[in-house]
Design a protein around this motif. Structure first.
Motif, PDB file in Angstrom:
ATOM      1  N   LEU A  15      -6.697  -3.955 -16.455  1.00  0.00           N
ATOM      2  CA  LEU A  15      -5.755  -3.192 -15.655  1.00  0.00           C
ATOM      3  C   LEU A  15      -6.407  -2.929 -14.308  1.00  0.00           C
ATOM      4  N   LEU A  16      -5.659  -3.166 -13.231  1.00  0.00           N
ATOM      5  CA  LEU A  16      -6.187  -3.012 -11.881  1.00  0.00           C
ATOM      6  C   LEU A  16      -5.590  -1.785 -11.219  1.00  0.00           C
ATOM      7  N   ASP A  17      -6.416  -1.024 -10.497  1.00  0.00           N
ATOM      8  CA  ASP A  17      -5.916   0.135  -9.764  1.00  0.00           C
ATOM      9  C   ASP A  17      -5.459  -0.294  -8.366  1.00  0.00           C
ATOM     10  N   ASP A  18      -4.970   0.667  -7.588  1.00  0.00           N
ATOM     11  CA  ASP A  18      -4.454   0.390  -6.240  1.00  0.00           C
ATOM     12  C   ASP A  18      -5.459  -0.381  -5.383  1.00  0.00           C
ATOM     13  N   ALA A  19      -6.687   0.091  -5.361  1.00  0.00           N
ATOM     14  CA  ALA A  19      -7.705  -0.538  -4.513  1.00  0.00           C
ATOM     15  C   ALA A  19      -7.956  -1.981  -4.929  1.00  0.00           C
ATOM     16  N   GLN A  20      -8.011  -2.229  -6.220  1.00  0.00           N
ATOM     17  CA  GLN A  20      -8.255  -3.583  -6.705  1.00  0.00           C
ATOM     18  C   GLN A  20      -7.079  -4.511  -6.391  1.00  0.00           C
ATOM     19  N   VAL A  21      -5.854  -4.000  -6.515  1.00  0.00           N
ATOM     20  CA  VAL A  21      -4.676  -4.809  -6.190  1.00  0.00           C
ATOM     21  C   VAL A  21      -4.659  -5.120  -4.693  1.00  0.00           C
ATOM     22  N   THR A  22      -4.990  -4.136  -3.877  1.00  0.00           N
ATOM     23  CA  THR A  22      -5.057  -4.372  -2.432  1.00  0.00           C
ATOM     24  C   THR A  22      -6.117  -5.420  -2.111  1.00  0.00           C
ATOM     25  N   GLU A  23      -7.260  -5.337  -2.761  1.00  0.00           N
ATOM     26  CA  GLU A  23      -8.332  -6.302  -2.512  1.00  0.00           C
ATOM     27  C   GLU A  23      -7.906  -7.719  -2.883  1.00  0.00           C
ATOM     28  N   LEU A  24      -7.219  -7.875  -4.009  1.00  0.00           N
ATOM     29  CA  LEU A  24      -6.794  -9.208  -4.442  1.00  0.00           C
ATOM     30  C   LEU A  24      -5.658  -9.771  -3.605  1.00  0.00           C
ATOM     31  N   THR A  25      -4.697  -8.926  -3.233  1.00  0.00           N
ATOM     32  CA  THR A  25      -3.487  -9.417  -2.578  1.00  0.00           C
ATOM     33  C   THR A  25      -3.493  -9.252  -1.068  1.00  0.00           C
ATOM     34  N   ARG A  26      -4.311  -8.344  -0.555  1.00  0.00           N
ATOM     35  CA  ARG A  26      -4.342  -7.970   0.870  1.00  0.00           C
ATOM     36  C   ARG A  26      -3.017  -7.335   1.289  1.00  0.00           C
ATOM     37  N   VAL A  27      -2.261  -6.807   0.333  1.00  0.00           N
ATOM     38  CA  VAL A  27      -1.008  -6.099   0.596  1.00  0.00           C
ATOM     39  C   VAL A  27      -1.305  -4.606   0.476  1.00  0.00           C
ATOM     40  N   THR A  28      -1.009  -3.849   1.535  1.00  0.00           N
ATOM     41  CA  THR A  28      -1.296  -2.418   1.533  1.00  0.00           C
ATOM     42  C   THR A  28      -0.400  -1.687   0.534  1.00  0.00           C
ATOM     43  N   ARG A  30       1.501   0.842   0.997  1.00  0.00           N
ATOM     44  CA  ARG A  30       2.816   1.128   1.594  1.00  0.00           C
ATOM     45  C   ARG A  30       3.730  -0.099   1.542  1.00  0.00           C
ATOM     46  N   LYS A  31       3.197  -1.247   1.922  1.00  0.00           N
ATOM     47  CA  LYS A  31       3.965  -2.489   1.878  1.00  0.00           C
ATOM     48  C   LYS A  31       4.288  -2.864   0.437  1.00  0.00           C
ATOM     49  N   ARG A  32       3.321  -2.668  -0.450  1.00  0.00           N
ATOM     50  CA  ARG A  32       3.523  -2.974  -1.871  1.00  0.00           C
ATOM     51  C   ARG A  32       4.662  -2.142  -2.446  1.00  0.00           C
ATOM     52  N   ASN A  33       4.715  -0.848  -2.097  1.00  0.00           N
ATOM     53  CA  ASN A  33       5.793   0.006  -2.590  1.00  0.00           C
ATOM     54  C   ASN A  33       7.154  -0.480  -2.099  1.00  0.00           C
ATOM     55  N   ALA A  34       7.213  -0.949  -0.850  1.00  0.00           N
ATOM     56  CA  ALA A  34       8.463  -1.489  -0.322  1.00  0.00           C
ATOM     57  C   ALA A  34       8.862  -2.756  -1.078  1.00  0.00           C
ATOM     58  N   LEU A  35       7.887  -3.596  -1.369  1.00  0.00           N
ATOM     59  CA  LEU A  35       8.170  -4.820  -2.116  1.00  0.00           C
ATOM     60  C   LEU A  35       8.613  -4.515  -3.548  1.00  0.00           C
ATOM     61  N   ILE A  36       7.989  -3.530  -4.167  1.00  0.00           N
ATOM     62  CA  ILE A  36       8.377  -3.126  -5.525  1.00  0.00           C
ATOM     63  C   ILE A  36       9.822  -2.644  -5.526  1.00  0.00           C
ATOM     64  N   ALA A  37      10.178  -1.838  -4.525  1.00  0.00           N
ATOM     65  CA  ALA A  37      11.549  -1.308  -4.436  1.00  0.00           C
ATOM     66  C   ALA A  37      12.573  -2.432  -4.296  1.00  0.00           C
ATOM     67  N   LYS A  38      12.160  -3.552  -3.690  1.00  0.00           N
ATOM     68  CA  LYS A  38      13.055  -4.694  -3.504  1.00  0.00           C
ATOM     69  C   LYS A  38      12.953  -5.707  -4.642  1.00  0.00           C
ATOM     70  N   GLY A  39      12.130  -5.403  -5.634  1.00  0.00           N
ATOM     71  CA  GLY A  39      11.966  -6.316  -6.766  1.00  0.00           C
ATOM     72  C   GLY A  39      11.142  -7.547  -6.436  1.00  0.00           C
ATOM     73  N   ARG A  40      10.262  -7.450  -5.428  1.00  0.00           N
ATOM     74  CA  ARG A  40       9.498  -8.605  -4.973  1.00  0.00           C
ATOM     75  C   ARG A  40       8.008  -8.489  -5.262  1.00  0.00           C
ATOM     76  N   PHE A  41       7.639  -7.482  -6.057  1.00  0.00           N
ATOM     77  CA  PHE A  41       6.245  -7.292  -6.449  1.00  0.00           C
ATOM     78  C   PHE A  41       6.269  -6.646  -7.832  1.00  0.00           C
ATOM     79  N   PRO A  42       5.308  -6.972  -8.690  1.00  0.00           N
ATOM     80  CA  PRO A  42       5.314  -6.388 -10.045  1.00  0.00           C
ATOM     81  C   PRO A  42       5.263  -4.859 -10.026  1.00  0.00           C
ATOM     82  N   LYS A  43       6.013  -4.258 -10.921  1.00  0.00           N
ATOM     83  CA  LYS A  43       5.989  -2.794 -11.059  1.00  0.00           C
ATOM     84  C   LYS A  43       4.698  -2.369 -11.752  1.00  0.00           C
ATOM     85  N   PRO A  44       4.184  -1.206 -11.378  1.00  0.00           N
ATOM     86  CA  PRO A  44       2.961  -0.722 -12.034  1.00  0.00           C
ATOM     87  C   PRO A  44       3.263  -0.117 -13.411  1.00  0.00           C
ATOM     88  N   VAL A  45       2.198   0.086 -14.142  1.00  0.00           N
ATOM     89  CA  VAL A  45       2.235   0.822 -15.399  1.00  0.00           C
ATOM     90  C   VAL A  45       1.654   2.193 -15.086  1.00  0.00           C
TER      91      VAL A  45
END
Length: 92
Positions: A15-28, A30-45
């Motif tokens: 399981l990856l936390d916020d920092a690890q996901v940012t490091e792997l994807t280079r998606v901040t 804030r941007k990740r939350n926008a993508l999640i809201a649009k169904g374009r990024f995996p939802k967190p657990v």
């Protein structure tokens, strides 16, 4: 356990936390939350009210999808979003 409960991931799943996901994807975040809201990024657990994580397999699958889209000649998500924003602005 409930009969309709999802199966558990493999024992080696991480399981990856916020920092690890940012490091792997280079998606901040804030941007990740926008993508999640649009169904374009995996939802967190959600582990608790303040802690969210992502299965590493979900993130690696998302990265692979982005690479496949690039290889098909699809425009990057950022370019598509910018084009849509400009089109909305021109329509108003």
């Amino acid at each position: 356990m409930k009969a309709n409960a999802p199966s558990l991931p493999a024992a080696d799943a991480r399981l990856l936390d916020d920092a690890q996901v940012t490091e792997l994807t280079r998606v901040t975040p804030r941007k990740r939350n926008a993508l999640i809201a649009k169904g374009r990024f995996p939802k967190p657990v959600w582990i608790d009210a303040r802690t969210k994580v992502w299965p590493e397999s979900d993130i690696r699958e998302w990265i692979a999808e982005q690479i496949a889209a690039r290889d098909r000649g699809a425009l990057p998500l950022g370019v598509l979003l910018a084009q849509r924003a400009r089109a909305k602005g021109a329509a108003n």
